[in-house]
Write a protein that holds these residues in place. Sequence first.
Motif, PDB file in Angstrom:
ATOM      1  N   ASP A 112       0.851  -1.186   0.000  1.00  0.00           N
ATOM      2  CA  ASP A 112       0.000   0.000   0.000  1.00  0.00           C
ATOM      3  C   ASP A 112       0.888   1.237   0.000  1.00  0.00           C
ATOM      4  O   ASP A 112       2.104   1.141   0.168  1.00  0.00           O
ATOM      5  CB  ASP A 112      -0.951   0.001   1.205  1.00  0.00           C
ATOM      6  CG  ASP A 112      -2.240   0.786   0.940  1.00  0.00           C
ATOM      7  OD1 ASP A 112      -2.200   1.770   0.166  1.00  0.00           O
ATOM      8  OD2 ASP A 112      -3.283   0.411   1.500  1.00  0.00           O
ATOM      9  N   ASN A 113       0.261   2.364  -0.201  1.00  0.00           N
ATOM     10  CA  ASN A 113       0.949   3.651  -0.123  1.00  0.00           C
ATOM     11  C   ASN A 113       1.511   3.858   1.282  1.00  0.00           C
ATOM     12  O   ASN A 113       0.889   3.484   2.267  1.00  0.00           O
ATOM     13  CB  ASN A 113      -0.093   4.718  -0.473  1.00  0.00           C
ATOM     14  CG  ASN A 113       0.389   6.115  -0.267  1.00  0.00           C
ATOM     15  OD1 ASN A 113       0.414   6.592   0.852  1.00  0.00           O
ATOM     16  ND2 ASN A 113       0.789   6.766  -1.336  1.00  0.00           N
ATOM     17  N   ASP A 114       2.710   4.463   1.393  1.00  0.00           N
ATOM     18  CA  ASP A 114       3.358   4.571   2.704  1.00  0.00           C
ATOM     19  C   ASP A 114       2.575   5.440   3.696  1.00  0.00           C
ATOM     20  O   ASP A 114       2.517   5.122   4.890  1.00  0.00           O
ATOM     21  CB  ASP A 114       4.802   5.069   2.567  1.00  0.00           C
ATOM     22  CG  ASP A 114       4.887   6.413   1.866  1.00  0.00           C
ATOM     23  OD1 ASP A 114       3.876   6.863   1.287  1.00  0.00           O
ATOM     24  OD2 ASP A 114       5.975   7.021   1.893  1.00  0.00           O
ATOM     25  N   ALA A 115       1.948   6.509   3.204  1.00  0.00           N
ATOM     26  CA  ALA A 115       1.160   7.368   4.102  1.00  0.00           C
ATOM     27  C   ALA A 115      -0.066   6.614   4.608  1.00  0.00           C
ATOM     28  O   ALA A 115      -0.479   6.763   5.765  1.00  0.00           O
ATOM     29  CB  ALA A 115       0.738   8.651   3.394  1.00  0.00           C
ATOM     30  N   ASN A 116      -0.649   5.776   3.748  1.00  0.00           N
ATOM     31  CA  ASN A 116      -1.784   4.957   4.176  1.00  0.00           C
ATOM     32  C   ASN A 116      -1.351   3.968   5.259  1.00  0.00           C
ATOM     33  O   ASN A 116      -2.070   3.743   6.238  1.00  0.00           O
ATOM     34  CB  ASN A 116      -2.360   4.187   2.982  1.00  0.00           C
ATOM     35  CG  ASN A 116      -3.113   5.088   2.024  1.00  0.00           C
ATOM     36  OD1 ASN A 116      -3.360   6.249   2.330  1.00  0.00           O
ATOM     37  ND2 ASN A 116      -3.464   4.560   0.869  1.00  0.00           N
ATOM     38  N   LEU A 117      -0.157   3.376   5.086  1.00  0.00           N
ATOM     39  CA  LEU A 117       0.320   2.413   6.086  1.00  0.00           C
ATOM     40  C   LEU A 117       0.599   3.100   7.416  1.00  0.00           C
ATOM     41  O   LEU A 117       0.333   2.540   8.478  1.00  0.00           O
ATOM     42  CB  LEU A 117       1.575   1.705   5.584  1.00  0.00           C
ATOM     43  CG  LEU A 117       1.339   0.712   4.448  1.00  0.00           C
ATOM     44  CD1 LEU A 117       2.603  -0.086   4.171  1.00  0.00           C
ATOM     45  CD2 LEU A 117       0.194  -0.240   4.779  1.00  0.00           C
ATOM     46  N   ALA A 118       1.134   4.326   7.355  1.00  0.00           N
ATOM     47  CA  ALA A 118       1.364   5.069   8.598  1.00  0.00           C
ATOM     48  C   ALA A 118       0.038   5.278   9.331  1.00  0.00           C
ATOM     49  O   ALA A 118      -0.046   5.124  10.553  1.00  0.00           O
ATOM     50  CB  ALA A 118       2.038   6.404   8.293  1.00  0.00           C
ATOM     51  N   ALA A 119      -1.019   5.583   8.569  1.00  0.00           N
ATOM     52  CA  ALA A 119      -2.352   5.738   9.175  1.00  0.00           C
ATOM     53  C   ALA A 119      -2.807   4.424   9.802  1.00  0.00           C
ATOM     54  O   ALA A 119      -3.310   4.394  10.930  1.00  0.00           O
ATOM     55  CB  ALA A 119      -3.358   6.209   8.123  1.00  0.00           C
ATOM     56  N   LEU A 120      -2.605   3.318   9.081  1.00  0.00           N
ATOM     57  CA  LEU A 120      -2.987   2.000   9.609  1.00  0.00           C
ATOM     58  C   LEU A 120      -2.209   1.663  10.867  1.00  0.00           C
ATOM     59  O   LEU A 120      -2.744   1.106  11.829  1.00  0.00           O
ATOM     60  CB  LEU A 120      -2.699   0.907   8.568  1.00  0.00           C
ATOM     61  CG  LEU A 120      -3.797   0.455   7.637  1.00  0.00           C
ATOM     62  CD1 LEU A 120      -3.334  -0.766   6.863  1.00  0.00           C
ATOM     63  CD2 LEU A 120      -5.085   0.129   8.393  1.00  0.00           C
ATOM     64  N   GLY A 121      -0.909   1.992  10.867  1.00  0.00           N
ATOM     65  CA  GLY A 121      -0.069   1.742  12.042  1.00  0.00           C
ATOM     66  C   GLY A 121      -0.585   2.494  13.260  1.00  0.00           C
ATOM     67  O   GLY A 121      -0.738   1.922  14.338  1.00  0.00           O
ATOM     68  N   ILE A 148      -8.950   6.412   6.937  1.00  0.00           N
ATOM     69  CA  ILE A 148      -9.579   5.126   7.215  1.00  0.00           C
ATOM     70  C   ILE A 148     -11.062   5.382   7.464  1.00  0.00           C
ATOM     71  O   ILE A 148     -11.417   6.261   8.246  1.00  0.00           O
ATOM     72  CB  ILE A 148      -8.926   4.449   8.436  1.00  0.00           C
ATOM     73  CG1 ILE A 148      -7.482   4.059   8.086  1.00  0.00           C
ATOM     74  CG2 ILE A 148      -9.713   3.223   8.881  1.00  0.00           C
ATOM     75  CD1 ILE A 148      -6.646   3.617   9.252  1.00  0.00           C
ATOM     76  N   ALA A 149     -11.908   4.652   6.752  1.00  0.00           N
ATOM     77  CA  ALA A 149     -13.358   4.792   6.917  1.00  0.00           C
ATOM     78  C   ALA A 149     -13.974   3.408   6.884  1.00  0.00           C
ATOM     79  O   ALA A 149     -13.498   2.535   6.152  1.00  0.00           O
ATOM     80  CB  ALA A 149     -13.951   5.665   5.813  1.00  0.00           C
ATOM     81  N   ASN A 150     -15.019   3.196   7.683  1.00  0.00           N
ATOM     82  CA  ASN A 150     -15.597   1.856   7.835  1.00  0.00           C
ATOM     83  C   ASN A 150     -14.505   0.837   8.154  1.00  0.00           C
ATOM     84  O   ASN A 150     -14.564  -0.317   7.714  1.00  0.00           O
ATOM     85  CB  ASN A 150     -16.352   1.440   6.562  1.00  0.00           C
ATOM     86  CG  ASN A 150     -17.690   2.157   6.435  1.00  0.00           C
ATOM     87  OD1 ASN A 150     -18.337   2.458   7.427  1.00  0.00           O
ATOM     88  ND2 ASN A 150     -18.087   2.450   5.204  1.00  0.00           N
ATOM     89  N   GLY A 151     -13.472   1.263   8.879  1.00  0.00           N
ATOM     90  CA  GLY A 151     -12.401   0.353   9.299  1.00  0.00           C
ATOM     91  C   GLY A 151     -11.370   0.027   8.250  1.00  0.00           C
ATOM     92  O   GLY A 151     -10.429  -0.724   8.499  1.00  0.00           O
ATOM     93  N   GLU A 152     -11.534   0.588   7.030  1.00  0.00           N
ATOM     94  CA  GLU A 152     -10.608   0.255   5.952  1.00  0.00           C
ATOM     95  C   GLU A 152      -9.909   1.486   5.383  1.00  0.00           C
ATOM     96  O   GLU A 152     -10.497   2.562   5.315  1.00  0.00           O
ATOM     97  CB  GLU A 152     -11.362  -0.420   4.802  1.00  0.00           C
ATOM     98  CG  GLU A 152     -11.738  -1.842   5.059  1.00  0.00           C
ATOM     99  CD  GLU A 152     -12.436  -2.423   3.832  1.00  0.00           C
ATOM    100  OE1 GLU A 152     -11.767  -2.729   2.839  1.00  0.00           O
ATOM    101  OE2 GLU A 152     -13.672  -2.503   3.857  1.00  0.00           O
ATOM    102  N   ILE A 153      -8.661   1.298   4.950  1.00  0.00           N
ATOM    103  CA  ILE A 153      -7.940   2.356   4.258  1.00  0.00           C
ATOM    104  C   ILE A 153      -8.666   2.708   2.957  1.00  0.00           C
ATOM    105  O   ILE A 153      -9.148   1.815   2.255  1.00  0.00           O
ATOM    106  CB  ILE A 153      -6.510   1.856   3.930  1.00  0.00           C
ATOM    107  CG1 ILE A 153      -5.583   2.146   5.096  1.00  0.00           C
ATOM    108  CG2 ILE A 153      -5.951   2.468   2.674  1.00  0.00           C
ATOM    109  CD1 ILE A 153      -5.174   3.595   5.230  1.00  0.00           C
ATOM    110  N   LEU A 154      -8.759   3.989   2.650  1.00  0.00           N
ATOM    111  CA  LEU A 154      -9.303   4.382   1.352  1.00  0.00           C
ATOM    112  C   LEU A 154      -8.171   4.461   0.333  1.00  0.00           C
ATOM    113  O   LEU A 154      -7.202   5.203   0.533  1.00  0.00           O
ATOM    114  CB  LEU A 154      -9.991   5.743   1.441  1.00  0.00           C
ATOM    115  CG  LEU A 154     -11.159   5.895   2.411  1.00  0.00           C
ATOM    116  CD1 LEU A 154     -11.897   7.215   2.154  1.00  0.00           C
ATOM    117  CD2 LEU A 154     -12.143   4.734   2.294  1.00  0.00           C
TER     118      LEU A 154
END
Lengths: 318, 318
Positions: A112-121, A148-154
């Motif tokens: 995934d995109n690195d900024a998205n992973l930082a959000a997930l982390g 993150i919306a509905n528990g998932e990364i957009l």
Amino acid sequence: MEKDIFLAADIGGTTVKLAIIKANGEIVKKWEIRTDRENGGERIPEDIHHALEASLEELHIDKKQVAGIGAGAPGFVDPNSGFIHEAVNIGWKNYNFGAILSELTGFPVWVDNDANLAALGEKWLGAGEGARELIAITLGTGVGGGIIANGEILNGVNGTAGEIGHITVVPEGGAPCNCGKTGCLETLASATGIVRLAKKSIENTHGSILRNIPSDQLTAKDVFEAAQQGDEAAGTVIEKVTDLLGMTIANLAIAINPEKIVIGGGVSQAGSQLLDPLKAAYKKYALRRTYEATSFGLAKLGNDAGVIGAAFLVKANQ
Amino acid sequence: MEKDIFLAADIGGTTVKLAIIKANGEIVKKWEIRTDRENGGERIPEDIHHALEASLEELHIDKKQVAGIGAGAPGFVDPNSGFIHEAVNIGWKNYNFGAILSELTGFPVWVDNDANLAALGEKWLGAGEGARELIAITLGTGVGGGIIANGEILNGVNGTAGEIGHITVVPEGGAPCNCGKTGCLETLASATGIVRLAKKSIENTHGSILRNIPSDQLTAKDVFEAAQQGDEAAGTVIEKVTDLLGMTIANLAIAINPEKIVIGGGVSQAGSQLLDPLKAAYKKYALRRTYEATSFGLAKLGNDAGVIGAAFLVKANQ
């Protein structure tokens, strides 16, 4: 054998951060290797493969324990296939990174995109813990974002969701942005943007203490420190930046209605000097009901957010 | 017996639109009843129950065929419980609507915000057909919105997601909005907003043909028609509205990265006179990659979008 070991790679333009992480998020080992950008970055998968393999051996971890590899890269990613449409800083373009790394290592790979992973982390183990709706914003050299919306990364239809830095905040006469547009959030709220605004502000104000710093050495930190000391030119900049950043976050929140907003990156080291006016601006621009539902926090995982998010990607898909 | 009949109720301040819909989306019957707002709207569930029951009987539909009821209301809804936090136009506040209707009818009930259901309807059978990421905007008396990402409606942590009309587009000196803020998109891009801007524009322009229309009878349609005829005051308004609406949609698209953007509501009857400048503004403000992924369309389902979306809610949860 239970698959309770996650491998993680956070690929940047200079280094690849690697980590071996347990199912509970504990980091067993973390280290960095150089990003080899030669020949369009074609040797990166092999370098990652060798580095991970050597460490698994060193730590006597059975490969059967490994659930897979999570990887992040700065750019436009198709998370379903691990295909990288474009990652400018690394040199990849239309690069089938996920499949290549999976074939080399024999492990399943999620990208995934690195900024998205930082959000997930941050959602998994950091400031956004457990939030089903979360907006993470990284204020560094640029402005990155993950939603993150509905528990998932957009990710969106072609991997460009969450590119918060390129939201237009100055419709007319804004500064040019690296993306080709003008007036993007990044031209104001990044470290670079703050310095740019400060240089302009000095010109219009008498006696700013920022004038004592050579123009090419001025940093966003200097601007925050000067504002703290009551410097008018610096204060005006922080006011403008936090007002427009707060408005942008409120506008996003009206769309997403998040529980948590997490601010990270170098600029966030200003702490409450950034957060307090930011929250005030957020309150001013958000719907009351949206405002009441949200808490603000500083990112907690620092440089580890990427690898922890990458490990979570494996956990979530396991 | 296969449960292939969906009941739908789209509850508005004046009427409740009801429909009986097949699993393929075909409307078997649709009709309206008056919204009884007396005593905080407490009789509405019973009215819906009786109306649906009578129609099922009239059409000889066995109750065992009914999969459930989907219902929409204008306000803040908890879609998991069908609890209405607030629906100002109907009079409900902290009202356990879903549970009440389910107990009366014996059917399972799913509830969501009416603008969200309109978006779901367009995604199922209308202009947004099949899109996993979709932004639907209704330009009527106000500006409503529904956002679908990862195939699901965004509701947010307390039911205020997708309230696109309240995104701030004029940070300073904007007109007051019904929500208590100023400078919201709704103050510009709704029918009401267009009329307000036109009245102001006439004052600053000589010889506008809009001056021939009594001020209290001026409509958004008049403004579009005057602009079509080359009227400067009207043209300026349409330019400003489409530019700022296009920017707002681009900013949302940078967050969501949608495949489709669907524009509905009374104002959208202006057709290409609205869509053409809107697309141009979208192109100007969106990231190139985001722009390339998106198609614009006019809403297709008109007043049926709500009940069709409500039926889809049943289908999706069945």
